[in-house]
Design a protein around this motif. Structure first.
Motif, PDB file in Angstrom:
ATOM      1  N   ASP A  73      39.473  19.049 -12.178  1.00  0.00           N
ATOM      2  CA  ASP A  73      40.762  19.582 -12.612  1.00  0.00           C
ATOM      3  C   ASP A  73      41.953  19.058 -11.806  1.00  0.00           C
ATOM      4  O   ASP A  73      43.067  19.004 -12.316  1.00  0.00           O
ATOM      5  CB  ASP A  73      40.761  21.119 -12.527  1.00  0.00           C
ATOM      6  N   HIS A  74      41.722  18.685 -10.544  1.00  0.00           N
ATOM      7  CA  HIS A  74      42.881  18.334  -9.719  1.00  0.00           C
ATOM      8  C   HIS A  74      42.851  16.919  -9.157  1.00  0.00           C
ATOM      9  O   HIS A  74      43.887  16.294  -9.014  1.00  0.00           O
ATOM     10  CB  HIS A  74      43.010  19.350  -8.575  1.00  0.00           C
ATOM     11  N   VAL A  75      41.661  16.428  -8.820  1.00  0.00           N
ATOM     12  CA  VAL A  75      41.625  15.076  -8.263  1.00  0.00           C
ATOM     13  C   VAL A  75      41.715  14.040  -9.386  1.00  0.00           C
ATOM     14  O   VAL A  75      42.506  13.099  -9.309  1.00  0.00           O
ATOM     15  CB  VAL A  75      40.373  14.851  -7.380  1.00  0.00           C
ATOM     16  N   ALA A  76      40.927  14.228 -10.435  1.00  0.00           N
ATOM     17  CA  ALA A  76      40.899  13.252 -11.528  1.00  0.00           C
ATOM     18  C   ALA A  76      42.242  13.144 -12.249  1.00  0.00           C
ATOM     19  O   ALA A  76      42.488  12.190 -12.989  1.00  0.00           O
ATOM     20  CB  ALA A  76      39.789  13.610 -12.526  1.00  0.00           C
ATOM     21  N   THR A  77      43.094  14.123 -12.049  1.00  0.00           N
ATOM     22  CA  THR A  77      44.396  14.136 -12.717  1.00  0.00           C
ATOM     23  C   THR A  77      45.539  13.777 -11.761  1.00  0.00           C
ATOM     24  O   THR A  77      46.715  13.873 -12.124  1.00  0.00           O
ATOM     25  CB  THR A  77      44.675  15.549 -13.276  1.00  0.00           C
ATOM     26  N   ALA A  78      45.199  13.362 -10.562  1.00  0.00           N
ATOM     27  CA  ALA A  78      46.221  13.163  -9.522  1.00  0.00           C
ATOM     28  C   ALA A  78      47.185  12.016  -9.861  1.00  0.00           C
ATOM     29  O   ALA A  78      48.395  12.114  -9.657  1.00  0.00           O
ATOM     30  CB  ALA A  78      45.555  12.921  -8.167  1.00  0.00           C
TER      31      ALA A  78
ATOM     32  N   ALA C  78      40.861   8.845 -13.068  1.00  0.00           N
ATOM     33  CA  ALA C  78      39.852   9.034 -14.119  1.00  0.00           C
ATOM     34  C   ALA C  78      40.453   9.605 -15.407  1.00  0.00           C
ATOM     35  O   ALA C  78      40.092   9.189 -16.508  1.00  0.00           O
ATOM     36  CB  ALA C  78      38.720   9.932 -13.613  1.00  0.00           C
ATOM     37  N   LYS C  79      41.369  10.546 -15.260  1.00  0.00           N
ATOM     38  CA  LYS C  79      42.018  11.130 -16.453  1.00  0.00           C
ATOM     39  C   LYS C  79      42.679  10.026 -17.268  1.00  0.00           C
ATOM     40  O   LYS C  79      42.518   9.969 -18.493  1.00  0.00           O
ATOM     41  CB  LYS C  79      43.062  12.163 -16.006  1.00  0.00           C
ATOM     42  N   ASP C  80      43.395   9.156 -16.589  1.00  0.00           N
ATOM     43  CA  ASP C  80      44.033   8.010 -17.255  1.00  0.00           C
ATOM     44  C   ASP C  80      43.025   7.158 -18.028  1.00  0.00           C
ATOM     45  O   ASP C  80      43.287   6.731 -19.149  1.00  0.00           O
ATOM     46  CB  ASP C  80      44.697   7.092 -16.200  1.00  0.00           C
TER      47      ASP C  80
END
Lengths: 98, 98, 98, 98
Positions: A73-78, C78-80
């Motif tokens: 929720d927070h690292v992958a979206t940093a 990763a989100k990207d």
């Protein structure tokens, strides 16, 4: 270093919070059990060591749960949020001597 | 494997027991603090991870205390008692994936 | 589970690679030193245990280096890329019983 | 603190020494493998982390081997030799942040 504004929306998701709570409650019960062992005259060291090890294992599980949710929720979206350096520094601090 | 008769006189010494109890009580309080954090909507993952890590550190201390007393009172005297193999096997089991 | 296509651009950055290499080379030298100790008749257990512990510490450092770079370059983005679940699962697997 | 005279007869038994050597040699080979990975342009972080973790596991095994032999041959006999405090202090130092 972490700014309050940045962190305000970085909360633990409800499901993980609930599961972590459930597991921590059981860990607390486990520690109360060790405390009872330690009130007895005849507690054997190795039994105490085994119980401590079991509690450590249970805490590892809680940590993994929270870590996984944090990564997702927070690292992958940093990158999206633009706080990569802060998030990575902060996490490394916690993972360091794990 | 461990025989009751053998273990009956292998108790944790009172001073270590007292100190372990004192530390475990404080660890229990620490876990209650994390539980309170987890009841809030806004608990931040990294804060929870930090607290779990602190509890792990405190449990390590309790474990070291008990281990030291066990080594001194029960392992170092094993040759005298004639139960070296049992004592060593048992301890390795606990130390293994520490 | 990890698809080759996805991973092709997820490489270790050159600077971290260089630093990890440098440290691992020194770790290798350290292990050769322990091997020499073990060829002597008179190696003392605790000295060997100390050296092994030192090597473990050095390996932890290499791991932290690589982990930090991975978090920054691959997890935080990763989100990207759209592979959050894969990246998180994979990382948890490595961090689990650390 | 440890006196040379005391330690002179506290050697690692030949069988354990041989087994530790055999395992450390293989660990050294493993590290050379990681070094080769790190010479490639395309080394993937998680693969490196996995290999480091595997080496740590192998080193744990060597440590357990030596520790077990130390407990059996030197710690369990400490009362007989009359150096309990020294032997325990020394061992705790090594086990502490394992």
């Amino acid at each position: 270093m972490p700014e309050v504004a940045d962190r305000n929306h970085l909360h633990l998701d409800p499901k993980t919070r609930e599961e972590a709570r459930r597991r921590l409650l059981s860990t607390k019960g486990h520690i109360e059990g060790i405390l009872r062992m330690l009130y007895e005259d005849q507690s054997y060291c190795v039994d105490v060591l085994k119980q401590i090890k079991a509690v450590q294992g249970a805490l590892n599980k809680v940590g993994e749960l929270v870590l996984k949710s944090h990564l997702r929720d927070h690292v992958a979206t940093a990158k999206d949020r633009g706080d990569v350096d802060r998030v990575v520094e902060e996490l490394m601090e916690v993972l360091k001597y794990r």
